[in-house]
Design a protein around this motif. Structure first.
Motif, PDB file in Angstrom:
ATOM      1  N   GLY A  55     100.197  80.746  54.069  1.00 46.53           N
ATOM      2  CA  GLY A  55      99.843  80.732  55.496  1.00 46.53           C
ATOM      3  C   GLY A  55      98.433  81.190  55.812  1.00 46.53           C
ATOM      4  O   GLY A  55      98.068  81.335  56.983  1.00 46.53           O
ATOM      5  N   GLY A  56      97.621  81.445  54.756  1.00 47.65           N
ATOM      6  CA  GLY A  56      96.224  81.830  54.987  1.00 47.65           C
ATOM      7  C   GLY A  56      95.329  80.601  55.048  1.00 47.65           C
ATOM      8  O   GLY A  56      95.797  79.463  54.975  1.00 47.65           O
ATOM      9  N   LYS A  57      94.030  80.860  55.179  1.00 45.63           N
ATOM     10  CA  LYS A  57      93.058  79.764  55.157  1.00 45.63           C
ATOM     11  C   LYS A  57      92.373  79.724  53.794  1.00 45.63           C
ATOM     12  O   LYS A  57      92.214  80.764  53.150  1.00 45.63           O
ATOM     13  N   CYS A  58      91.910  78.552  53.400  1.00 49.17           N
ATOM     14  CA  CYS A  58      91.153  78.445  52.151  1.00 49.17           C
ATOM     15  C   CYS A  58      89.948  79.381  52.184  1.00 49.17           C
ATOM     16  O   CYS A  58      89.618  80.027  51.192  1.00 49.17           O
ATOM     17  N   ALA A  61      90.049  82.790  50.741  1.00 48.02           N
ATOM     18  CA  ALA A  61      90.078  82.938  49.281  1.00 48.02           C
ATOM     19  C   ALA A  61      88.749  82.580  48.624  1.00 48.02           C
ATOM     20  O   ALA A  61      88.670  82.527  47.394  1.00 48.02           O
ATOM     21  N   ARG A  62      87.701  82.350  49.421  1.00 47.48           N
ATOM     22  CA  ARG A  62      86.484  81.842  48.787  1.00 47.48           C
ATOM     23  C   ARG A  62      85.874  82.819  47.778  1.00 47.48           C
ATOM     24  O   ARG A  62      85.396  82.401  46.720  1.00 47.48           O
ATOM     25  N   TYR A  63      85.880  84.134  48.074  1.00 48.68           N
ATOM     26  CA  TYR A  63      85.285  85.074  47.123  1.00 48.68           C
ATOM     27  C   TYR A  63      86.196  85.329  45.915  1.00 48.68           C
ATOM     28  O   TYR A  63      85.712  85.334  44.783  1.00 48.68           O
ATOM     29  N   PRO A  64      87.489  85.502  46.131  1.00 46.02           N
ATOM     30  CA  PRO A  64      88.366  85.551  44.946  1.00 46.02           C
ATOM     31  C   PRO A  64      88.262  84.281  44.084  1.00 46.02           C
ATOM     32  O   PRO A  64      88.287  84.356  42.858  1.00 46.02           O
ATOM     33  N   ALA A  65      88.135  83.120  44.722  1.00 44.30           N
ATOM     34  CA  ALA A  65      87.997  81.865  43.963  1.00 44.30           C
ATOM     35  C   ALA A  65      86.709  81.880  43.141  1.00 44.30           C
ATOM     36  O   ALA A  65      86.693  81.462  41.974  1.00 44.30           O
ATOM     37  N   ALA A 123      86.044  89.890  50.081  1.00 43.67           N
ATOM     38  CA  ALA A 123      87.311  89.277  50.488  1.00 43.67           C
ATOM     39  C   ALA A 123      87.777  89.899  51.802  1.00 43.67           C
ATOM     40  O   ALA A 123      87.453  91.049  52.102  1.00 43.67           O
ATOM     41  N   PRO A 124      88.549  89.152  52.588  1.00 39.73           N
ATOM     42  CA  PRO A 124      88.894  89.644  53.930  1.00 39.73           C
ATOM     43  C   PRO A 124      89.960  90.727  53.953  1.00 39.73           C
ATOM     44  O   PRO A 124      90.102  91.442  54.932  1.00 39.73           O
ATOM     45  N   ARG A 125      90.751  90.840  52.913  1.00 37.39           N
ATOM     46  CA  ARG A 125      91.857  91.823  52.923  1.00 37.39           C
ATOM     47  C   ARG A 125      92.378  92.064  51.507  1.00 37.39           C
ATOM     48  O   ARG A 125      92.031  91.333  50.588  1.00 37.39           O
ATOM     49  N   ASN A 126      93.190  93.117  51.371  1.00 31.63           N
ATOM     50  CA  ASN A 126      93.880  93.420  50.098  1.00 31.63           C
ATOM     51  C   ASN A 126      92.946  93.539  48.893  1.00 31.63           C
ATOM     52  O   ASN A 126      93.268  93.060  47.799  1.00 31.63           O
ATOM     53  N   ILE A 127      91.828  94.195  49.101  1.00 30.11           N
ATOM     54  CA  ILE A 127      90.857  94.305  48.010  1.00 30.11           C
ATOM     55  C   ILE A 127      91.437  95.088  46.831  1.00 30.11           C
ATOM     56  O   ILE A 127      91.201  94.759  45.669  1.00 30.11           O
ATOM     57  N   ARG A 128      92.214  96.111  47.131  1.00 30.17           N
ATOM     58  CA  ARG A 128      92.841  96.890  46.060  1.00 30.17           C
ATOM     59  C   ARG A 128      93.644  95.978  45.120  1.00 30.17           C
ATOM     60  O   ARG A 128      93.493  96.019  43.904  1.00 30.17           O
ATOM     61  N   GLN A 129      94.475  95.132  45.705  1.00 29.85           N
ATOM     62  CA  GLN A 129      95.313  94.249  44.880  1.00 29.85           C
ATOM     63  C   GLN A 129      94.473  93.206  44.152  1.00 29.85           C
ATOM     64  O   GLN A 129      94.788  92.818  43.025  1.00 29.85           O
ATOM     65  N   LEU A 130      93.420  92.734  44.807  1.00 29.56           N
ATOM     66  CA  LEU A 130      92.546  91.737  44.174  1.00 29.56           C
ATOM     67  C   LEU A 130      91.866  92.323  42.938  1.00 29.56           C
ATOM     68  O   LEU A 130      91.805  91.689  41.876  1.00 29.56           O
TER      69      LEU A 130
ATOM     70  N   ILE B 127      87.482 101.330  48.668  1.00 30.16           N
ATOM     71  CA  ILE B 127      87.486 100.500  47.464  1.00 30.16           C
ATOM     72  C   ILE B 127      86.460  99.369  47.567  1.00 30.16           C
ATOM     73  O   ILE B 127      85.801  99.014  46.594  1.00 30.16           O
ATOM     74  N   ARG B 128      86.311  98.829  48.766  1.00 26.02           N
ATOM     75  CA  ARG B 128      85.324  97.763  48.954  1.00 26.02           C
ATOM     76  C   ARG B 128      83.932  98.232  48.492  1.00 26.02           C
ATOM     77  O   ARG B 128      83.255  97.550  47.729  1.00 26.02           O
TER      78      ARG B 128
END
Lengths: 254, 254
Positions: A55-58, A61-65, A123-130, B127-128
């Motif tokens: 349900g997110g936008k592409c 995910a651009r920086y994780p990608a 990234a916009p969110r969840n940096i810890r998990q990333l 963390i960021r």
């Protein structure tokens, strides 16, 4: 749509890679040469599609990608080194060490890996998990490579880590970046593990160097793809793009 | 107090490094061998002291401190490779490649770098900023090394990046982990830049291979230390530990 995502990953990579006219030029030139342009970018496409599936936008995910593509390319540069596979060519061009020398190749790849960590900060969110995912799978892919070199014959371990770990990182990071739930991310992980295995079996078929008879490898590729697609049923969002990627990888000819 | 912090970094490194009895054993053994035990751990100590200086606890900085030590040690492993400095010894022991082979040394260091990214996920806050700092300075230290190999003679660039970047990463990450303000973190950055330069000048004096006459190098070391200490005046918390580290580095004999 695919076209757009390919543009998005190319522009993001171009944005995060240091300019080749900054110093030391040779480092930044070698980093850009290693990452190339216009490749298949399978892992970034998986990352985008995973974000979309939850349900997110592409765009989320651009920086994780970019991170997973940078990491993938650093592994290729080190794999090609004389002390590893000793490959002087990759994608029909001189490998990084053949073009820039061994020391610069080692270092340019090192810088790509540090850069892959850095870009997660955007990234916009969840940096810890990333960060945890990229770090864990970054160690995992090395474990797969070490096991491969050691020639222990443990194909399951090697395929899971050397190949599937980065597929898992791509899908799981896309899920986190897109704001997915823990259950969705677990489904993405299972999807990507099996997609990665299918990809590797398919690779073996294309290179004609499978450890099993051809029919057995084909059976494994189809079965892993089926398990991957089944995992997607646990995700309520639009998984059509992930399905298309899976079908295309299974049917690919190069 | 110092003693306690040394215990904290050793136990944190031991906690985050994969067990050597897991597979592939040789990878995890080589990673642990590369990191060693009981070293001076200068960068982690700076990281702890920086957290304390901004009013945080040393405990807040334990994972960033481990991250910077892992990153520092990966650079040493790659520096020692035949394609780089070709050193068969480090700290009086066989270097990692001399002991485990070149391929395993390249890969073990790669895994240390990915692990350094991963452990930041366990930091208590910011963390960021931690990821951005580690990533930026991780690229920077490589740039310094590439410039050094290229033998351009730009000492200022090489010293800032090859040496001071990791001191800056240590101090800045400690500041973020300890919950410091932007102004405090800028002061920590300036402190660490100059401390790193002083450290490098002192290194040159100890190795007797300074690019300047001895008296000039001594003057530079003292001046950089003075600028470093001056920067600490902009921090309102307890900077006594950072000061002690600076004075000890300037006076060190090894």
């Amino acid at each position: 749509m695919e076209e757009e995502n390919l543009k998005l990953i190319e522009s993001t990579l171009d944005e995060v890679l240091p300019r080749a006219d900054e110093r030391p030029n040779i480092l930044y030139e070698a980093m850009r040469y290693a990452v190339g342009t216009g490749g298949k970018r399978i892992r970034p496409l998986i990352c985008f599609a995973a974000a979309e599936a939850v349900g997110g936008k592409c765009e989320d995910a651009r920086y994780p990608a970019a991170a997973i593509e940078l990491l993938h390319n650093y592994t290729l540069v080190h794999d090609d080194l004389p002390a590893m596979d000793n490959d002087t060519e990759r994608r029909g061009q001189p490998s990084v060490w053949a073009k820039y020398g061994e020391a610069n190749a080692i270092l340019a790849a090192d810088a790509l890996l540090s850069l892959s960590c850095r870009v997660l900060a955007y990234a916009p969110r969840n940096i810890r998990q990333l960060v945890e995912t990229l770090g864990e799978k970054g160690v995992g892919v090395v474990a797969g490579q070490v096991e491969d070199i050691a020639a222990t014959g443990d194909i399951a371990f090697i395929y899971e880590h050397k190949t599937a770990d980065l597929f898992m990182a791509a899908a799981v990071m896309g899920g986190w970046a897109g704001g997915g739930s823990v259950d969705e991310i677990e489904a993405l992980r299972e999807f990507a593990l099996n997609l990665g295995l299918a990809f590797q079996y398919q690779d073996d078929l294309l290179d004609d160097d499978s450890p099993w008879p051809r029919a057995e490898t084909e059976r494994r590729a189809a079965e892993s793809t089926a398990v991957a697609l089944k995992a997607l049923e646990r995700i309520s969002g639009d998984t059509s793009r992930l399905r298309r990627i899976a079908m295309r990888l299974l049917g690919r000819k190069i």
